[in-house]
Scaffold this motif. Structure first.
Motif, PDB file in Angstrom:
ATOM      1  N   ASP A  56       0.822  -1.221   0.000  1.00 60.24           N
ATOM      2  CA  ASP A  56       0.000   0.000   0.000  1.00 60.24           C
ATOM      3  C   ASP A  56       0.855   1.269   0.000  1.00 60.24           C
ATOM      4  O   ASP A  56       0.338   2.363   0.195  1.00 60.24           O
ATOM      5  CB  ASP A  56      -0.967  -0.004   1.193  1.00 60.24           C
ATOM      6  N   ASN A  57       2.160   1.121  -0.209  1.00 66.47           N
ATOM      7  CA  ASN A  57       3.032   2.303  -0.251  1.00 66.47           C
ATOM      8  C   ASN A  57       3.463   2.563  -1.698  1.00 66.47           C
ATOM      9  O   ASN A  57       4.329   1.868  -2.233  1.00 66.47           O
ATOM     10  CB  ASN A  57       4.258   2.073   0.645  1.00 66.47           C
ATOM     11  N   PRO A  58       2.849   3.580  -2.348  1.00 70.61           N
ATOM     12  CA  PRO A  58       3.079   3.788  -3.783  1.00 70.61           C
ATOM     13  C   PRO A  58       4.489   4.276  -4.113  1.00 70.61           C
ATOM     14  O   PRO A  58       5.195   4.783  -3.246  1.00 70.61           O
ATOM     15  CB  PRO A  58       2.059   4.863  -4.148  1.00 70.61           C
ATOM     16  N   LEU A  59       4.866   4.125  -5.379  1.00 71.33           N
ATOM     17  CA  LEU A  59       6.217   4.478  -5.827  1.00 71.33           C
ATOM     18  C   LEU A  59       6.199   5.779  -6.626  1.00 71.33           C
ATOM     19  O   LEU A  59       5.179   6.182  -7.171  1.00 71.33           O
ATOM     20  CB  LEU A  59       6.755   3.360  -6.734  1.00 71.33           C
ATOM     21  N   ILE A  60       7.389   6.394  -6.700  1.00 74.36           N
ATOM     22  CA  ILE A  60       7.570   7.592  -7.522  1.00 74.36           C
ATOM     23  C   ILE A  60       8.047   7.138  -8.892  1.00 74.36           C
ATOM     24  O   ILE A  60       8.906   6.254  -8.990  1.00 74.36           O
ATOM     25  CB  ILE A  60       8.618   8.516  -6.875  1.00 74.36           C
ATOM     26  N   ILE A  61       7.500   7.729  -9.962  1.00 76.22           N
ATOM     27  CA  ILE A  61       8.053   7.409 -11.271  1.00 76.22           C
ATOM     28  C   ILE A  61       8.963   8.553 -11.734  1.00 76.22           C
ATOM     29  O   ILE A  61       8.687   9.726 -11.512  1.00 76.22           O
ATOM     30  CB  ILE A  61       6.991   7.013 -12.324  1.00 76.22           C
ATOM     31  N   VAL A 112      -0.618   9.818  -9.104  1.00 76.54           N
ATOM     32  CA  VAL A 112       0.718   9.251  -9.311  1.00 76.54           C
ATOM     33  C   VAL A 112       1.775  10.296  -8.930  1.00 76.54           C
ATOM     34  O   VAL A 112       1.553  11.504  -9.097  1.00 76.54           O
ATOM     35  CB  VAL A 112       0.903   8.767 -10.777  1.00 76.54           C
ATOM     36  N   ALA A 113       2.904   9.829  -8.399  1.00 78.75           N
ATOM     37  CA  ALA A 113       4.014  10.701  -8.008  1.00 78.75           C
ATOM     38  C   ALA A 113       5.057  10.696  -9.129  1.00 78.75           C
ATOM     39  O   ALA A 113       5.476   9.633  -9.580  1.00 78.75           O
ATOM     40  CB  ALA A 113       4.624  10.193  -6.705  1.00 78.75           C
ATOM     41  N   VAL A 114       5.457  11.900  -9.583  1.00 77.36           N
ATOM     42  CA  VAL A 114       6.393  12.006 -10.716  1.00 77.36           C
ATOM     43  C   VAL A 114       7.546  12.934 -10.352  1.00 77.36           C
ATOM     44  O   VAL A 114       7.346  13.976  -9.719  1.00 77.36           O
ATOM     45  CB  VAL A 114       5.688  12.575 -11.977  1.00 77.36           C
ATOM     46  N   ALA A 134      10.179   3.417 -12.095  1.00 76.93           N
ATOM     47  CA  ALA A 134       9.693   3.469 -10.720  1.00 76.93           C
ATOM     48  C   ALA A 134      10.912   3.190  -9.863  1.00 76.93           C
ATOM     49  O   ALA A 134      11.659   2.250 -10.145  1.00 76.93           O
ATOM     50  CB  ALA A 134       8.631   2.402 -10.490  1.00 76.93           C
ATOM     51  N   ALA A 135      11.151   4.016  -8.845  1.00 80.56           N
ATOM     52  CA  ALA A 135      12.383   3.819  -8.067  1.00 80.56           C
ATOM     53  C   ALA A 135      12.254   4.342  -6.644  1.00 80.56           C
ATOM     54  O   ALA A 135      12.494   5.517  -6.383  1.00 80.56           O
ATOM     55  CB  ALA A 135      13.564   4.493  -8.762  1.00 80.56           C
ATOM     56  N   PRO A 136      11.877   3.472  -5.706  1.00 81.21           N
ATOM     57  CA  PRO A 136      11.961   3.857  -4.290  1.00 81.21           C
ATOM     58  C   PRO A 136      13.408   3.708  -3.825  1.00 81.21           C
ATOM     59  O   PRO A 136      14.259   3.246  -4.597  1.00 81.21           O
ATOM     60  CB  PRO A 136      11.064   2.829  -3.603  1.00 81.21           C
ATOM     61  N   VAL A 175      18.922  13.019   1.503  1.00 81.48           N
ATOM     62  CA  VAL A 175      17.558  12.688   1.925  1.00 81.48           C
ATOM     63  C   VAL A 175      16.678  12.589   0.674  1.00 81.48           C
ATOM     64  O   VAL A 175      17.005  13.154  -0.366  1.00 81.48           O
ATOM     65  CB  VAL A 175      16.952  13.718   2.911  1.00 81.48           C
ATOM     66  N   GLU A 176      15.568  11.867   0.810  1.00 82.91           N
ATOM     67  CA  GLU A 176      14.687  11.654  -0.339  1.00 82.91           C
ATOM     68  C   GLU A 176      14.064  12.968  -0.792  1.00 82.91           C
ATOM     69  O   GLU A 176      14.056  13.960  -0.056  1.00 82.91           O
ATOM     70  CB  GLU A 176      13.570  10.658   0.017  1.00 82.91           C
ATOM     71  N   SER A 177      13.472  12.924  -1.983  1.00 86.29           N
ATOM     72  CA  SER A 177      12.920  14.136  -2.591  1.00 86.29           C
ATOM     73  C   SER A 177      11.812  14.771  -1.747  1.00 86.29           C
ATOM     74  O   SER A 177      11.104  14.101  -1.000  1.00 86.29           O
ATOM     75  CB  SER A 177      12.346  13.788  -3.969  1.00 86.29           C
TER      76      SER A 177
HETATM   77  P1  AMP Z   1      10.057   6.512  -1.606  1.00 81.26           P
HETATM   78  O1  AMP Z   1       9.820   5.912  -2.931  1.00 81.26           O
HETATM   79  O2  AMP Z   1      10.468   5.529  -0.565  1.00 81.26           O
HETATM   80  O3  AMP Z   1      10.913   7.727  -1.671  1.00 81.26           O
HETATM   81  O4  AMP Z   1       8.625   7.014  -1.112  1.00 81.26           O
HETATM   82  C1  AMP Z   1       7.749   7.676  -1.970  1.00 81.26           C
HETATM   83  C2  AMP Z   1       6.890   8.568  -1.145  1.00 81.26           C
HETATM   84  O5  AMP Z   1       5.935   9.214  -1.993  1.00 81.26           O
HETATM   85  C3  AMP Z   1       6.108   7.787  -0.099  1.00 81.26           C
HETATM   86  O6  AMP Z   1       6.009   8.551   1.084  1.00 81.26           O
HETATM   87  C4  AMP Z   1       4.772   7.610  -0.781  1.00 81.26           C
HETATM   88  O7  AMP Z   1       3.737   7.397   0.125  1.00 81.26           O
HETATM   89  C5  AMP Z   1       4.639   8.926  -1.551  1.00 81.26           C
HETATM   90  N1  AMP Z   1       3.740   8.767  -2.691  1.00 81.26           N
HETATM   91  C6  AMP Z   1       3.978   8.104  -3.839  1.00 81.26           C
HETATM   92  N2  AMP Z   1       2.894   8.145  -4.643  1.00 81.26           N
HETATM   93  C7  AMP Z   1       1.960   8.842  -3.979  1.00 81.26           C
HETATM   94  C8  AMP Z   1       0.613   9.237  -4.280  1.00 81.26           C
HETATM   95  N3  AMP Z   1       0.038   8.907  -5.418  1.00 81.26           N
HETATM   96  N4  AMP Z   1      -0.051   9.967  -3.360  1.00 81.26           N
HETATM   97  C9  AMP Z   1       0.535  10.313  -2.200  1.00 81.26           C
HETATM   98  N5  AMP Z   1       1.799   9.974  -1.859  1.00 81.26           N
HETATM   99  C10 AMP Z   1       2.497   9.251  -2.725  1.00 81.26           C
END
Ligand code: AMP
Ligand code: MG
Length: 344
Positions: A56-61, A112-114, A134-136, A175-177
């Protein structure tokens, strides 16, 4: 796991591996990322398996050019403005998603996170691939993010779901974005990073800051950003953040360390004050970007000390670039912050 350099041949090989549905750890300006083709649900699944990341933890593209932006989401005016100000760079924007992005990437969300990274190697890999990645962070879920290549090796070198890792040296931001949601009425900061609140407000003055940046979410409250509710960045040893003077911090530590192996992550120049313990200096509060660059390496180092039971971290105010460090330390310590001027 294959170890790759940043040579053109290795970048080409890395792109081939990604094209074939593999995951590869790559350097970015924030932290190392574990990348896969964001449009390939099977490849993205391998990221979740490799990290043990909750589904349930979405990824950034990650994209390499603004022209890719509208391919995966519906950018708004403020979105283009923020992109113009801060891309390429450590800023992630959340927008309504287009159907081409698989549900696994967004954990089923309609947004979506971009982000467009500024790291030349990350950018090159994405542009050679021709698809978004996609890259956490390239760590095991829950642990401090990797900001040095050795962190990636420590966490993932024996991981069956990771094909390769590209050695790009140390990550600049550490630190992360910064994450900004553009879904609601006003832009909202969900996660602080190297692009600060003050910088963001030069482009979008109506930016708000989510409560969860500095506060623990009450149980059951729906997180605006699902990642905020997960345990994060935590060493195994009990971790406590300390504000106040070095002298009052020393008194506080003395009263608690009694016989327990203790590490103190301190500011540069305070090594002598805490010399009874294992000291790990991580930068100066006057230049919080130095703290950001080193905070995860310091937490990992403390966590690596054999039989270490207690970690105390000297903590700078949650201002400017210091806000991101403070936010990560809150999560590493499960929100245990003590002002040692008030409590001994
Ligand atoms: P990480 O990839 O570990 O840097 O984490 C990505 C962060 O962006 C996490 O805190 C996610 O919950 C958040 N995130 C990614 N996609 C979404 C979204 N669609 N809505 C809200 N938060 C998001
Ligand atoms: Mg992460």
């Amino acid at each position: 796991m294959l170890i790759l350099s940043t040579s053109s041949e290795d970048i080409l090989l890395c792109s081939r591996l990604l094209e074939n549905g593999n995951t590869v750890a790559i350097p970015t300006e924030t932290v190392y990322g574990l990348a896969a083709n964001a449009l390939d649900a099977g490849a993205v699944k391998r990221i979740f398996l490799a990290k043990g990341r909750p589904a349930d933890n979405p990824l950034i593209i990650h994209i390499s050019d603004v022209s890719m932006f509208p391919d995966y989401c519906y950018p708004t005016k403020p979105a283009y403005l923020l992109a113009e100000y801060f891309w390429p760079g450590p800023l992630t924007l959340i927008l309504p998603k287009k159907p081409v992005v698989p549900d696994i990437v967004t954990a089923g969300l309609s947004s979506v996170a971009v982000r467009m990274p500024s790291h030349p190697v990350a950018n090159k890999i994405i542009s050679v691939c021709g698809f978004p990645l996609a890259a956490p962070s390239a760590n095991i879920s829950g642990k401090p993010s990797p900001t040095r290549f050795e962190h990636v090796i420590n966490d993932l070198s024996k991981n069956e779901f990771v094909a390769a890792a590209v050695d790009g040296g140390n990550c600049e931001c550490g630190v992360e974005s910064t994450v900004v949601s553009l879904i609601g009425e006003h832009p909202c900061l969900l996660r602080p990073g190297a692009v600060t609140v003050e910088m963001l407000r030069t482009a979008v003055p109506d930016l708000t800051v989510a409560d969860a940046v500095l506060q623990k979410l009450p149980q059951n409250e729906k997180a605006l950003s699902p990642g905020l509710k997960h345990k994060h960045y935590a060493p195994d040893a009990e971790t406590v953040c300390l504000t106040g003077s070095a002298e009052s911090a020393l008194k506080y530590i003395k009263n608690r360390a009694k016989g327990k192996k203790t590490a103190v992550i301190c500011f540069d120049g305070e090594e002598n004050v805490f010399s009874d313990y294992t000291v790990i200096p991580y930068g100066t509060p006057e230049r919080p970007e130095t703290l950001a660059e080193n905070v995860f390496a310091a937490l990992r180092k403390a966590d690596g000390i054999k039989d270490c039971k207690l970690i105390f971290v000297r903590c700078a105010p949650p201002e400017g670039k210091g806000l991101a460090v403070y936010n990560r330390l809150l999560r590493a310590s499960d929100f245990r912050v003590v002002n040692t001027e008030e409590e001994v």
